[in-house]
Design a protein around this motif. Structure first.
Motif, PDB file in Angstrom:
ATOM      1  N   SER A 115       9.736 -52.180-166.478  1.00 24.10           N
ATOM      2  CA  SER A 115      11.145 -52.215-166.067  1.00 24.10           C
ATOM      3  C   SER A 115      11.964 -51.395-167.060  1.00 24.10           C
ATOM      4  O   SER A 115      11.548 -51.200-168.205  1.00 24.10           O
ATOM      5  CB  SER A 115      11.645 -53.654-166.050  1.00 24.10           C
ATOM      6  N   PRO A 116      13.135 -50.924-166.652  1.00 20.69           N
ATOM      7  CA  PRO A 116      13.987 -50.168-167.576  1.00 20.69           C
ATOM      8  C   PRO A 116      14.302 -50.980-168.836  1.00 20.69           C
ATOM      9  O   PRO A 116      14.298 -50.439-169.939  1.00 20.69           O
ATOM     10  CB  PRO A 116      15.265 -49.918-166.755  1.00 20.69           C
ATOM     11  N   ALA A 117      14.534 -52.290-168.673  1.00 22.34           N
ATOM     12  CA  ALA A 117      14.860 -53.116-169.840  1.00 22.34           C
ATOM     13  C   ALA A 117      13.674 -53.179-170.803  1.00 22.34           C
ATOM     14  O   ALA A 117      13.848 -53.136-172.017  1.00 22.34           O
ATOM     15  CB  ALA A 117      15.259 -54.519-169.393  1.00 22.34           C
ATOM     16  N   ARG A 123      11.292 -50.934-171.062  1.00 21.17           N
ATOM     17  CA  ARG A 123      11.108 -49.622-171.680  1.00 21.17           C
ATOM     18  C   ARG A 123      12.094 -49.428-172.841  1.00 21.17           C
ATOM     19  O   ARG A 123      11.736 -48.902-173.881  1.00 21.17           O
ATOM     20  CB  ARG A 123      11.291 -48.522-170.637  1.00 21.17           C
ATOM     21  N   GLN A 124      13.297 -49.912-172.620  1.00 21.53           N
ATOM     22  CA  GLN A 124      14.286 -49.805-173.687  1.00 21.53           C
ATOM     23  C   GLN A 124      13.847 -50.656-174.894  1.00 21.53           C
ATOM     24  O   GLN A 124      13.957 -50.235-176.033  1.00 21.53           O
ATOM     25  CB  GLN A 124      15.641 -50.271-173.169  1.00 21.53           C
TER      26      GLN A 124
END
Ligand code: ADP
Ligand code: MG
Length: 255
Positions: free
Chosen positions: A244-246, A248-249
């Motif tokens: 998920s983008p979260a 990955r961040q």
């Protein structure tokens, strides 16, 4: 016994006052699963582990440990809160290793390891000592058995804490950032012990910031964010394109 559910958490909620820290977490661990639980500080990871072994009383939801003897532990929606006997039973099935080493400082390493089997499980002392010596050899500190915790390095103390937890023959091992308090050069020796345990088939739930452990040792990665499971999957999925983008961040912070 692959396929046996060792740990099952259903819709776990926990509030402190009006602050809802866990907002409905569900997680299953089958026999031999090694689950890395990742998440930013404050996302609720420690509270989650503490609710599983009932160091905290969940506000709602269910915790089941070991399907051989499934027990409803706590649910507002139907059944009663855990009895003392159920709490004791749950704890006896779970081994816990914390960030701090939590050994009893006035006891030798051997005394630390035999304490539970001797006084809680009430096993014969000679058996407890034989088992403890085997476990201490396994974690590589047999020569320290008559030393006191203060005379061991942090890495050795943490390996002793793992041996102490294993002496109770738990079905599931819970780890809460077991290497976070260690000097960097001592992290590897603890991770090697955990990896060996994983390879022997121990069911493990590990809160960690060690991305190499999450990627290479665990078979499932669960990412918690603000009291919910944001995403989960195999290490390949999570560290690959499926994240998920979260997440990955989040892993971006670890280089
Ligand atoms: P993590 O282990 O992911 O860093 P924690 O489970 O320790 O997160 O904490 C999650 C949130 O719950 C934090 O906001 C923390 O302040 C709060 N919290 C944890 N334990 C307590 C407690 N005993 N009383 C009040 N708030 C708590
Ligand atoms: Mg924590």
């Amino acid at each position: 016994m692959p396929g046996v559910t060792r740990l099952s958490v259903r819709n776990l909620r926990k509030s402190f006052g009006t602050h809802e820290v866990l907002k409905g977490i569900s997680l299953d661990a089958q026999d031999g699963d090694v689950i890395s639980l990742l998440g930013a500080s404050g996302s609720g990871k420690s509270t989650f582990l503490r609710c599983i072994n009932l160091l905290e009383t969940p506000s709602d939801g269910e915790v089941w440990v070991d399907s051989e003897q499934i027990r409803m532990i706590h649910s507002k929606t139907g059944s009663k809160p855990a009895s003392r006997r159920q709490v004791d039973h749950i704890r006896s099935e779970l081994g816990m290793v914390f960030q701090g080493f939590n050994l009893w400082s006035h006891m030798t390493i051997l005394q630390n390891v035999i304490e539970g089997p001797l006084h809680v499980l009430k096993r014969p002392k000679a058996d407890c000592i034989a088992d403890a010596e085997e476990l201490l050899a396994k974690v590589g500190i047999a020569d320290k058995r008559h030393a006191y915790p203060a005379h061991l390095s942090g890495g050795q103390q943490q390996r002793a804490a793992i041996a102490r937890a294993l002496a109770m023959k738990p079905k599931v091992m819970l780890f809460d950032e077991p290497t976070s308090a260690l000097d960097p050069e001592l992290v590897g020796e603890v991770l090697r012990v955990m990896r060996a345990l994983a390879e022997e088939g121990m069911t493990m739930l590990v809160v960690t910031h060690e991305m190499s452990f999450a990627r290479n040792v665990s078979n499932r990665v669960v990412f918690m964010r603000e009291g919910v499971i944001d995403s989960s999957g195999s290490p390949d999925d999570m560290f690959g394109v499926g994240a998920s983008p979260a997440f990955r961040q989040f892993i971006g912070h670890f280089g």
